[in-house]
Design a protein around this motif. Sequence first.
Motif, PDB file in Angstrom:
ATOM      1  N   CYS A   1       9.432  11.221   3.990  1.00 55.56           N
ATOM      2  CA  CYS A   1      10.226  11.319   5.218  1.00 55.56           C
ATOM      3  C   CYS A   1      10.144  10.036   6.035  1.00 55.56           C
ATOM      4  O   CYS A   1      11.147   9.576   6.592  1.00 55.56           O
ATOM      5  CB  CYS A   1       9.748  12.500   6.048  1.00 55.56           C
ATOM      6  N   GLY A   2       8.961   9.434   6.106  1.00 52.40           N
ATOM      7  CA  GLY A   2       8.814   8.209   6.872  1.00 52.40           C
ATOM      8  C   GLY A   2       9.632   7.073   6.305  1.00 52.40           C
ATOM      9  O   GLY A   2      10.226   6.276   7.052  1.00 52.40           O
ATOM     10  N   SER A   3       9.686   6.990   4.971  1.00 52.56           N
ATOM     11  CA  SER A   3      10.485   5.946   4.329  1.00 52.56           C
ATOM     12  C   SER A   3      11.973   6.191   4.551  1.00 52.56           C
ATOM     13  O   SER A   3      12.732   5.264   4.853  1.00 52.56           O
ATOM     14  CB  SER A   3      10.168   5.892   2.834  1.00 52.56           C
TER      15      SER A   3
ATOM     16  N   SER B   1       5.284   1.764  12.401  1.00 50.73           N
ATOM     17  CA  SER B   1       4.537   0.647  11.821  1.00 50.73           C
ATOM     18  C   SER B   1       5.220  -0.012  10.633  1.00 50.73           C
ATOM     19  O   SER B   1       4.607  -0.834   9.955  1.00 50.73           O
ATOM     20  CB  SER B   1       3.146   1.144  11.396  1.00 50.73           C
ATOM     21  N   HIS B   2       6.497   0.313  10.376  1.00 48.79           N
ATOM     22  CA  HIS B   2       7.090  -0.144   9.116  1.00 48.79           C
ATOM     23  C   HIS B   2       7.399  -1.638   9.093  1.00 48.79           C
ATOM     24  O   HIS B   2       7.717  -2.184   8.034  1.00 48.79           O
ATOM     25  CB  HIS B   2       8.329   0.691   8.755  1.00 48.79           C
ATOM     26  N   HIS B   3       7.284  -2.329  10.238  1.00 49.80           N
ATOM     27  CA  HIS B   3       7.434  -3.790  10.247  1.00 49.80           C
ATOM     28  C   HIS B   3       6.108  -4.514  10.507  1.00 49.80           C
ATOM     29  O   HIS B   3       6.105  -5.728  10.723  1.00 49.80           O
ATOM     30  CB  HIS B   3       8.471  -4.219  11.283  1.00 49.80           C
TER      31      HIS B   3
ATOM     32  N   GLU C   1      -5.688  -1.155   9.885  1.00 49.09           N
ATOM     33  CA  GLU C   1      -5.164  -0.618  11.150  1.00 49.09           C
ATOM     34  C   GLU C   1      -3.766  -0.056  10.937  1.00 49.09           C
ATOM     35  O   GLU C   1      -3.317   0.817  11.684  1.00 49.09           O
ATOM     36  CB  GLU C   1      -5.103  -1.706  12.219  1.00 49.09           C
ATOM     37  N   ILE C   2      -3.073  -0.563   9.940  1.00 51.62           N
ATOM     38  CA  ILE C   2      -1.713  -0.108   9.609  1.00 51.62           C
ATOM     39  C   ILE C   2      -1.830   1.125   8.710  1.00 51.62           C
ATOM     40  O   ILE C   2      -2.545   1.102   7.702  1.00 51.62           O
ATOM     41  CB  ILE C   2      -0.923  -1.207   8.874  1.00 51.62           C
TER      42      ILE C   2
ATOM     43  N   ARG D   1       2.094   0.465   4.895  1.00 51.88           N
ATOM     44  CA  ARG D   1       1.725  -0.636   3.997  1.00 51.88           C
ATOM     45  C   ARG D   1       2.449  -0.510   2.659  1.00 51.88           C
ATOM     46  O   ARG D   1       2.870  -1.513   2.070  1.00 51.88           O
ATOM     47  CB  ARG D   1       0.212  -0.647   3.780  1.00 51.88           C
ATOM     48  N   ILE D   2       2.620   0.703   2.200  1.00 56.55           N
ATOM     49  CA  ILE D   2       3.398   0.929   0.978  1.00 56.55           C
ATOM     50  C   ILE D   2       4.857   0.577   1.221  1.00 56.55           C
ATOM     51  O   ILE D   2       5.501  -0.105   0.415  1.00 56.55           O
ATOM     52  CB  ILE D   2       3.252   2.404   0.533  1.00 56.55           C
TER      53      ILE D   2
END
Length: 294
Positions: free
Chosen positions: A151-153, A208-210, A226-227, A232-233
């Motif tokens: 879902c986050g992606s 956090s995707h950037h 921290e990410i 990170r993936i």
Amino acid sequence: MKTTDRRDPVCGMDVGRLTAPETALYREKTYYFCSVECRDRFVKDPEVFISGSRTGTGIRCKACRTEIYDESYTREGGPYCCEKCYFRDTFLGSVLEEMEGVFLATIEAFVHAIDAREHEVGDHSYRVTQFAMILSREIGITGRALVDIYCGSLLHDIGKIGVPDSILLKQGRLSPEELAVMAQHPETGYRIVSHIGYLSRVAEIIRSHHELYDGTGYPRGLKGEEIILGARIFAVCDTLDALTVDRPYRHAIPFAEAKEYILSVSGTRFDPRVVDAFLRAEGLLEEYVAKIMI
């Protein structure tokens, strides 16, 4: 005169900017498809997909519960209505409850609209989600955490809803002021999603995707672990898609060249653990890049 339609009549995807979509000619009209599978389904019975009149079959897709009007998508464990549902069920089927598959199919349709607004190439958000599932499984992520990364992606760019068209669709370089507005979209996405119970766990991936592994990303300049791992993936997957799909401002590069770049920034832009997973899964990733299976 032959006419053209750049929306796949089987799955509904906009394929107008794919490099080499599949095609079929029917009644002097050229139809375009995201994959060989969609093209072949169309060729078997074109009228099913273009006549607007369909006879109910009572057969429903295992993943999204959509009624299937032609021969079911023949993959193990089916029936499925399309490649997307097969992919989702392959990676998440053992985790999802029945109605969650319908919910995720709805999210996918919403995300397609977001990509279309920005004139993304094909379904950018869905492609990076596929890559993220492959890497997550390689790393050993299972259960609900896998659903969260899915879902986050998919929803990583939902915050761009708050970016004006004058900036989002601008041709050419953005001004410093415009870049500042664009850089707000991860926080905007976080605020949109964080209060939705089912999606609250994915909000941090969106936020956090950037971020980059060496701390040079945005919006918070997080570093290393921290990410959140899902972000990170995602960072590796987003770069893989950016490099291997044609864009208006540059041509795609081969998978091998994209791989070399990703390796070259392991430990700076990217988490070495994720890059190691990338190397272990490179055969499957290259297969998905080659098909642009969306």
